[in-house]
Design a protein around this motif. Structure first.
Motif, PDB file in Angstrom:
ATOM      1  N   ASN A  70      38.473  34.284  34.078  1.00 47.92           N
ATOM      2  CA  ASN A  70      39.538  34.206  33.087  1.00 47.92           C
ATOM      3  C   ASN A  70      39.729  35.577  32.456  1.00 47.92           C
ATOM      4  O   ASN A  70      38.763  36.307  32.254  1.00 47.92           O
ATOM      5  CB  ASN A  70      39.190  33.178  32.009  1.00 47.92           C
ATOM      6  CG  ASN A  70      39.137  31.772  32.566  1.00 47.92           C
ATOM      7  OD1 ASN A  70      39.938  31.404  33.416  1.00 47.92           O
ATOM      8  ND2 ASN A  70      38.180  30.985  32.103  1.00 47.92           N
ATOM      9  N   ARG A  71      40.979  35.909  32.134  1.00 42.72           N
ATOM     10  CA  ARG A  71      41.261  37.195  31.508  1.00 42.72           C
ATOM     11  C   ARG A  71      41.820  36.979  30.118  1.00 42.72           C
ATOM     12  O   ARG A  71      42.438  35.966  29.837  1.00 42.72           O
ATOM     13  CB  ARG A  71      42.204  38.035  32.357  1.00 42.72           C
ATOM     14  CG  ARG A  71      43.600  37.473  32.502  1.00 42.72           C
ATOM     15  CD  ARG A  71      44.580  38.422  33.203  1.00 42.72           C
ATOM     16  NE  ARG A  71      44.275  38.616  34.596  1.00 42.72           N
ATOM     17  CZ  ARG A  71      44.400  39.781  35.222  1.00 42.72           C
ATOM     18  NH1 ARG A  71      44.824  40.838  34.599  1.00 42.72           N
ATOM     19  NH2 ARG A  71      44.095  39.890  36.485  1.00 42.72           N
ATOM     20  N   LYS A  72      41.581  37.958  29.241  1.00 40.57           N
ATOM     21  CA  LYS A  72      42.151  37.926  27.902  1.00 40.57           C
ATOM     22  C   LYS A  72      43.628  38.273  28.004  1.00 40.57           C
ATOM     23  O   LYS A  72      44.027  39.096  28.842  1.00 40.57           O
ATOM     24  CB  LYS A  72      41.436  38.928  27.000  1.00 40.57           C
ATOM     25  CG  LYS A  72      39.976  38.601  26.781  1.00 40.57           C
ATOM     26  CD  LYS A  72      39.306  39.660  25.926  1.00 40.57           C
ATOM     27  CE  LYS A  72      37.830  39.366  25.765  1.00 40.57           C
ATOM     28  NZ  LYS A  72      37.144  40.438  25.038  1.00 40.57           N
ATOM     29  N   GLY A 132      41.495  43.807  28.814  1.00 42.53           N
ATOM     30  CA  GLY A 132      40.146  44.112  28.352  1.00 42.53           C
ATOM     31  C   GLY A 132      39.299  44.711  29.453  1.00 42.53           C
ATOM     32  O   GLY A 132      39.817  45.346  30.377  1.00 42.53           O
ATOM     33  N   THR A 133      38.019  44.480  29.359  1.00 43.67           N
ATOM     34  CA  THR A 133      37.060  45.000  30.331  1.00 43.67           C
ATOM     35  C   THR A 133      36.202  43.850  30.838  1.00 43.67           C
ATOM     36  O   THR A 133      35.687  43.055  30.050  1.00 43.67           O
ATOM     37  CB  THR A 133      36.157  46.069  29.684  1.00 43.67           C
ATOM     38  OG1 THR A 133      36.975  47.121  29.184  1.00 43.67           O
ATOM     39  CG2 THR A 133      35.182  46.641  30.690  1.00 43.67           C
ATOM     40  N   LEU A 134      36.073  43.773  32.136  1.00 40.88           N
ATOM     41  CA  LEU A 134      35.205  42.785  32.767  1.00 40.88           C
ATOM     42  C   LEU A 134      33.874  43.470  33.069  1.00 40.88           C
ATOM     43  O   LEU A 134      33.828  44.445  33.822  1.00 40.88           O
ATOM     44  CB  LEU A 134      35.830  42.262  34.062  1.00 40.88           C
ATOM     45  CG  LEU A 134      34.963  41.334  34.900  1.00 40.88           C
ATOM     46  CD1 LEU A 134      34.709  40.026  34.158  1.00 40.88           C
ATOM     47  CD2 LEU A 134      35.612  41.078  36.246  1.00 40.88           C
ATOM     48  N   TYR A 161      41.236  45.914  32.822  1.00 41.58           N
ATOM     49  CA  TYR A 161      42.392  45.174  33.306  1.00 41.58           C
ATOM     50  C   TYR A 161      43.398  44.994  32.173  1.00 41.58           C
ATOM     51  O   TYR A 161      43.056  45.079  30.995  1.00 41.58           O
ATOM     52  CB  TYR A 161      41.982  43.808  33.873  1.00 41.58           C
ATOM     53  CG  TYR A 161      41.365  42.878  32.842  1.00 41.58           C
ATOM     54  CD1 TYR A 161      42.171  42.013  32.094  1.00 41.58           C
ATOM     55  CD2 TYR A 161      40.000  42.873  32.625  1.00 41.58           C
ATOM     56  CE1 TYR A 161      41.610  41.171  31.146  1.00 41.58           C
ATOM     57  CE2 TYR A 161      39.441  42.029  31.689  1.00 41.58           C
ATOM     58  CZ  TYR A 161      40.248  41.178  30.948  1.00 41.58           C
ATOM     59  OH  TYR A 161      39.703  40.355  30.016  1.00 41.58           O
ATOM     60  N   GLY A 162      44.658  44.779  32.551  1.00 40.72           N
ATOM     61  CA  GLY A 162      45.729  44.526  31.597  1.00 40.72           C
ATOM     62  C   GLY A 162      46.071  43.048  31.580  1.00 40.72           C
ATOM     63  O   GLY A 162      45.380  42.236  32.193  1.00 40.72           O
ATOM     64  N   PRO A 163      47.177  42.693  30.903  1.00 40.14           N
ATOM     65  CA  PRO A 163      47.561  41.286  30.818  1.00 40.14           C
ATOM     66  C   PRO A 163      47.829  40.639  32.182  1.00 40.14           C
ATOM     67  O   PRO A 163      47.544  39.469  32.372  1.00 40.14           O
ATOM     68  CB  PRO A 163      48.829  41.297  29.975  1.00 40.14           C
ATOM     69  CG  PRO A 163      48.808  42.595  29.255  1.00 40.14           C
ATOM     70  CD  PRO A 163      48.030  43.550  30.096  1.00 40.14           C
ATOM     71  N   PRO A 217      45.121  44.564  37.117  1.00 35.10           N
ATOM     72  CA  PRO A 217      45.349  44.258  38.518  1.00 35.10           C
ATOM     73  C   PRO A 217      45.094  42.783  38.793  1.00 35.10           C
ATOM     74  O   PRO A 217      44.369  42.116  38.058  1.00 35.10           O
ATOM     75  CB  PRO A 217      44.326  45.122  39.237  1.00 35.10           C
ATOM     76  CG  PRO A 217      43.188  45.217  38.281  1.00 35.10           C
ATOM     77  CD  PRO A 217      43.823  45.208  36.899  1.00 35.10           C
ATOM     78  N   ALA A 218      45.701  42.294  39.859  1.00 34.48           N
ATOM     79  CA  ALA A 218      45.494  40.900  40.260  1.00 34.48           C
ATOM     80  C   ALA A 218      44.083  40.705  40.816  1.00 34.48           C
ATOM     81  O   ALA A 218      43.489  39.647  40.688  1.00 34.48           O
ATOM     82  CB  ALA A 218      46.528  40.479  41.295  1.00 34.48           C
ATOM     83  N   THR A 219      43.565  41.754  41.444  1.00 35.49           N
ATOM     84  CA  THR A 219      42.206  41.706  41.992  1.00 35.49           C
ATOM     85  C   THR A 219      41.480  42.996  41.645  1.00 35.49           C
ATOM     86  O   THR A 219      42.104  44.025  41.376  1.00 35.49           O
ATOM     87  CB  THR A 219      42.211  41.548  43.525  1.00 35.49           C
ATOM     88  OG1 THR A 219      42.853  42.694  44.104  1.00 35.49           O
ATOM     89  CG2 THR A 219      42.916  40.284  43.956  1.00 35.49           C
ATOM     90  N   ILE A 220      40.177  42.930  41.663  1.00 33.28           N
ATOM     91  CA  ILE A 220      39.334  44.108  41.457  1.00 33.28           C
ATOM     92  C   ILE A 220      38.465  44.241  42.689  1.00 33.28           C
ATOM     93  O   ILE A 220      37.784  43.292  43.085  1.00 33.28           O
ATOM     94  CB  ILE A 220      38.458  43.956  40.195  1.00 33.28           C
ATOM     95  CG1 ILE A 220      39.342  43.871  38.948  1.00 33.28           C
ATOM     96  CG2 ILE A 220      37.471  45.102  40.093  1.00 33.28           C
ATOM     97  CD1 ILE A 220      38.587  43.510  37.686  1.00 33.28           C
TER      98      ILE A 220
END
Length: 151
Positions: free
Chosen positions: A16-18, A22-24, A47-49, A52-55
């Motif tokens: 899940n992303r904020k 943020g930072t994973l 990552y942004g809102p 990227p879609a993948t890392i």
């Protein structure tokens, strides 16, 4: 502070992303640090809102190639040949090892042919070809298995 997540059959983990980004923060287990991005089992990926879609945290494949001379034969036996070895860990290369002169062929790799000059054990880094789909295991009858490397 979350529970560890396992990779799926495609080597992915859904997180899940904020909303604002943020930072994973990650920690990889069971993989030597030397094979991971930055040489560490810990990683931080911004990552942004939506991007990227993948890392990509691809594990490197590096090998050391060497041969070991045969033991001295008895007077009554034929001379023995040495053995060629491929190791994924530099610590596995014994003290009596000798560098190999020859060619390492890896179909499906970005550099499918590595010329071994007989001066170095490695590491020799192998990467999949950029146009290779990692989800394609090469199971159709017409394709060569990508796991094959020829020395």
């Amino acid at each position: 502070g979350e529970e560890p997540a396992a990779f799926d059959e495609y080597g992915c983990v859904l997180v899940n992303r904020k909303r604002q980004g943020g930072t994973l923060s990650t920690r990889f287990e069971g993989i030597p640090a030397c094979l991971l991005p930055g040489g560490s089992v810990y990683g931080e990926f911004g990552y942004g809102p939506e991007e990227p879609a993948t890392i990509d945290a691809a594990v490197r494949c590096q090998v050391w190639v060497y041969w070991t001379p045969p033991e001295a034969p008895d007077e009554d036996t034929e001379p023995l040949r040495g053995l060629v070895w491929v190791a994924a860990d530099e610590e596995a290369v014994p003290e009596d090892a000798k560098p190999v002169r020859g060619v390492l062929q890896c179909p499906g790799a970005a550099a499918p042919r590595l010329d071994l000059d007989g001066a170095s054990f490695g590491p020799f880094r192998l990467r999949p070809a950029p146009d290779r789909d990692p989800a394609d295991g090469g199971d159709d009858e017409e394709s060569e298995p990508d796991e094959t490397c020829l020395l």
